[in-house]
Design a protein around this motif. Structure first.
Motif, short mmCIF file in Angstrom:
data_model
loop_
_atom_site.label_atom_id
_atom_site.label_comp_id
_atom_site.label_asym_id
_atom_site.label_seq_id
_atom_site.Cartn_x
_atom_site.Cartn_y
_atom_site.Cartn_z
N ARG A 86 0.97 -1.09 0.10
CA ARG A 86 -0.13 -0.20 0.03
C ARG A 86 0.82 1.20 0.07
NH1 ARG A 86 -2.94 -0.29 4.87
NH2 ARG A 86 -1.15 1.10 5.79
N ALA A 87 1.94 1.24 0.92
CA ALA A 87 2.77 2.47 0.86
C ALA A 87 3.53 2.58 -0.22
CB ALA A 87 3.88 2.19 2.17
N THR A 88 3.80 1.49 -0.98
CA THR A 88 4.67 1.81 -2.25
C THR A 88 3.57 2.25 -3.47
OG1 THR A 88 6.05 -0.26 -1.56
CG2 THR A 88 6.17 0.49 -4.30
N LEU A 89 2.61 1.98 -3.38
CA LEU A 89 1.65 2.42 -4.27
C LEU A 89 1.19 3.75 -4.17
CD1 LEU A 89 -1.03 -0.70 -4.59
CD2 LEU A 89 0.48 0.07 -6.36
N ALA A 90 1.21 3.96 -2.89
CA ALA A 90 0.72 5.40 -2.53
C ALA A 90 2.15 6.28 -2.83
CB ALA A 90 0.42 5.60 -1.17
N ALA A 91 3.04 6.10 -2.67
CA ALA A 91 4.30 6.71 -3.14
C ALA A 91 4.16 6.75 -4.71
CB ALA A 91 5.57 6.15 -2.53
N ARG A 92 3.74 6.31 -5.44
CA ARG A 92 3.75 6.37 -6.64
C ARG A 92 2.24 7.10 -7.39
NH1 ARG A 92 7.15 1.39 -9.21
NH2 ARG A 92 8.66 1.25 -7.36
N GLY A 93 1.88 7.67 -6.32
CA GLY A 93 0.70 8.66 -6.77
C GLY A 93 -0.70 7.89 -6.89
N VAL A 94 -0.68 6.60 -6.34
CA VAL A 94 -1.94 5.81 -6.54
C VAL A 94 -2.67 6.37 -5.17
CG1 VAL A 94 -3.41 3.66 -6.32
CG2 VAL A 94 -1.01 3.93 -7.33
N ASP A 95 -4.24 6.80 -5.65
CA ASP A 95 -4.79 7.52 -4.45
C ASP A 95 -5.26 6.34 -3.53
OD1 ASP A 95 -7.74 6.55 -4.52
OD2 ASP A 95 -7.70 6.76 -6.49
N ALA A 119 4.72 -6.88 -7.61
CA ALA A 119 4.67 -6.68 -8.91
C ALA A 119 3.26 -6.77 -9.46
CB ALA A 119 5.61 -7.78 -9.65
N TRP A 120 2.35 -7.64 -9.07
CA TRP A 120 1.08 -7.64 -9.61
C TRP A 120 0.10 -6.46 -9.34
CZ3 TRP A 120 -3.56 -6.97 -7.31
CH2 TRP A 120 -4.53 -7.44 -8.02
N ALA A 121 0.69 -5.82 -8.16
CA ALA A 121 -0.19 -4.60 -7.68
C ALA A 121 0.22 -3.58 -8.40
CB ALA A 121 -0.08 -4.38 -6.27
N LEU A 122 1.49 -3.11 -8.75
CA LEU A 122 2.30 -2.25 -9.50
C LEU A 122 1.77 -2.33 -10.82
CD1 LEU A 122 5.66 -2.30 -8.00
CD2 LEU A 122 4.20 -0.48 -7.90
N ASN A 123 1.75 -3.43 -11.50
CA ASN A 123 1.27 -3.46 -12.95
C ASN A 123 -0.28 -3.11 -12.96
OD1 ASN A 123 3.65 -4.55 -13.96
ND2 ASN A 123 2.94 -6.65 -13.58
N MET A 124 -1.07 -3.62 -12.05
CA MET A 124 -2.45 -3.16 -11.96
C MET A 124 -2.60 -1.83 -11.96
SD MET A 124 -4.94 -5.23 -12.28
CE MET A 124 -5.18 -6.97 -12.37
N ALA A 125 -1.85 -1.03 -10.94
CA ALA A 125 -2.07 0.37 -10.68
C ALA A 125 -1.61 1.23 -11.88
CB ALA A 125 -1.16 0.72 -9.58
N ASN A 126 -1.05 0.66 -12.78
CA ASN A 126 -0.36 1.36 -13.96
C ASN A 126 -1.12 1.36 -15.02
OD1 ASN A 126 1.87 2.63 -12.66
ND2 ASN A 126 3.05 0.93 -12.99
N ASP A 127 -2.29 0.48 -15.10
CA ASP A 127 -3.06 0.28 -16.33
C ASP A 127 -4.35 0.06 -16.29
OD1 ASP A 127 -3.94 -0.98 -18.62
OD2 ASP A 127 -2.18 -2.49 -18.66
N ALA A 128 -4.98 1.36 -16.53
CA ALA A 128 -6.66 1.42 -16.35
C ALA A 128 -7.22 0.15 -16.87
CB ALA A 128 -6.62 2.59 -16.88
N ARG A 129 -6.81 -0.36 -18.20
CA ARG A 129 -7.46 -1.42 -18.83
C ARG A 129 -7.41 -2.63 -17.90
NH1 ARG A 129 -5.13 -1.52 -24.49
NH2 ARG A 129 -5.40 -3.59 -24.16
N MET A 130 -6.45 -2.88 -17.40
CA MET A 130 -6.35 -4.08 -16.64
C MET A 130 -7.29 -3.94 -15.32
SD MET A 130 -2.27 -5.31 -16.36
CE MET A 130 -2.17 -6.27 -15.23
N LEU A 131 -7.19 -2.51 -14.80
CA LEU A 131 -7.93 -2.52 -13.82
C LEU A 131 -9.39 -2.55 -14.10
CD1 LEU A 131 -6.65 0.58 -11.72
CD2 LEU A 131 -6.97 -1.63 -10.98
N ALA A 132 -10.14 -2.11 -15.36
CA ALA A 132 -11.24 -2.35 -15.59
C ALA A 132 -11.62 -3.84 -15.88
CB ALA A 132 -11.39 -1.53 -16.90
N ALA A 133 -10.80 -4.48 -16.49
CA ALA A 133 -10.95 -6.25 -16.90
C ALA A 133 -10.84 -6.77 -15.68
CB ALA A 133 -9.56 -6.42 -17.63
#
Ligand SMILES: [Zn+2]
Length: 348
Positions: free
Chosen positions: A194-203, A219-233
């Motif tokens: 969570r802290a890593t994602l937050a530090a990269r600007g994820v709300d 790595a899964w979480a970071l990939n997800m956070a960077n990809d709106a299409r993956m999140l929607a899927a």
């Protein structure tokens, strides 16, 4: 080791593992064969590539990997001639296509791939000090491949490092296992994710949700956070899995069309099974009043409603049957039979 060194390796949440590898590299105590185990998405490939950069970096030893020299940048881009990342996609592109004119979709790393690796490792590195073969993942070796690979593992050239990646020790044959230095990568705590994602600007809400869903796979979480299409899927997948688990029609589709297509769409089936497993686990948690720990908060309200109508023992049996189905499939039980047996154990 300083925190900045861990960052330079590009591996988050495994400081102890990075420290011991970095120390070995600095002391010149590099093993010729490593076996990295851990769940997919915890950073296994990142660690292997960090090792590749640390070994072939052109900067002063104390600053390796520098991530800015030509060697480091090539390795990160996947274009270093002495660092080979071998996976199914690589095999299709480099071995299958040239040979047959078309890519054949295989499920295992073939003997041809192993032969290629054996020849390639026998030639000296072109640019770097070290030649690295990273195999992701080693559980995909076809039956005859490990034996062909053994000779390389037994007598590696002095400049060669082979890094095998697998989910667990059980996925690799004993003969291979015994010839590798084992590095176990556990899951990363959801707080660190969570802290890593937050530090990269994820709300914050998104970071919390992804950190929980990641179940330790950073790595899964970071990939997800960077990809709106993956999140929607992913959201669509959760909705679909929820329907499949909780409605009669969904279960009919599992015994019917999903079972029928199982051999063609095995990866998709295994993914669905991981959603179903997660949903039954969530149903149990919700039934037990542990709403904070659920993996799929998106459907938690509706799932809680569903779970209320069932005994804990029924929910537990459903979870057990779903996990059992995964191991049945891995043991090559026919998908139609395994899926039917699973659905029969799900409470109505
Ligand atoms: Zn460098």
């Amino acid at each position: 080791m300083s925190a900045s060194a861990a960052v330079r390796w590009g591996v988050i949440g495994h400081d102890d593992v990075v420290t011991s590898l970095a120390t070995a590299v600095a002391a010149g105590r590099v093993s010729h064969s490593y076996l990295i185990t851990g769940p997919q998405g915890v950073g296994r490939t990142a660690l292997a590539l960090g090792l590749a950069r640390a070994l072939n970096c052109e900067a002063e030893p104390a600053n390796r990997p520098c991530n800015s020299c030509d060697a480091c940048r090539r390795i990160s881009r996947g274009s270093h001639p002495d660092v080979l990342l071998v996976d199914m996609a690589w095999q299709e592109e480099m071995i299958e296509k040239p040979r047959r004119g078309t890519a054949q979709s295989r499920r295992s790393l073939s003997i041809d791939t192993v032969r290629f690796l054996r020849q390639d490792i026998a030639t000296r590195p072109m640019h770097g000090r070290w030649k690295l073969h990273i195999v992701d993942d080693a559980s995909r070796f076809s039956n005859e491949a490990p034996d062909a690979f053994l000779k390389t593992l037994e007598e590696p050239p002095p400049y060669a490092v082979i890094v095998l990646i697998a989910s667990s020790l059980d996925d690799v044959s004993e003969t291979i296992r015994s010839r590798c230095r084992h590095i176990a990568m556990g899951t990363v705590s959801s707080d660190i994710i969570r802290a890593t994602l937050a530090a990269r600007g994820v709300d914050e809400a998104q970071a919390t949700q992804l950190a929980r869903a990641a179940r330790g796979r950073i790595a899964w979480a970071l990939n997800m956070a960077n990809d709106a299409r993956m999140l929607a899927a992913r959201r669509e997948q959760i909705e679909l899995a929820f329907e499949q688990v909780t409605t009669p029609l969904g279960r009919v589709s599992i015994s019917g069309v999903i079972a029928r297509d199982a051999s063609r769409k095995r990866d998709a089936l295994l993914e669905s099974l991981s959603y179903w497993t997660g949903l039954w686990r969530d149903a149990l948690l919700l039934r037990a009043g542990l709403a904070d720990d659920v993996v799929y908060p998106e459907v938690a309200d509706r799932l809680a409603h569903f779970a209320r109508d069932h005994d804990i023992s029924d929910l537990y049996r459903a979870l057990w049957a779903t996990q059992r189905c995964v191991s049945d499939l891995n043991a090559n039980v026919q998908a139609r039979i395994a899926l039917h047996a699973m659905v029969m154990q799900w409470p109505g």
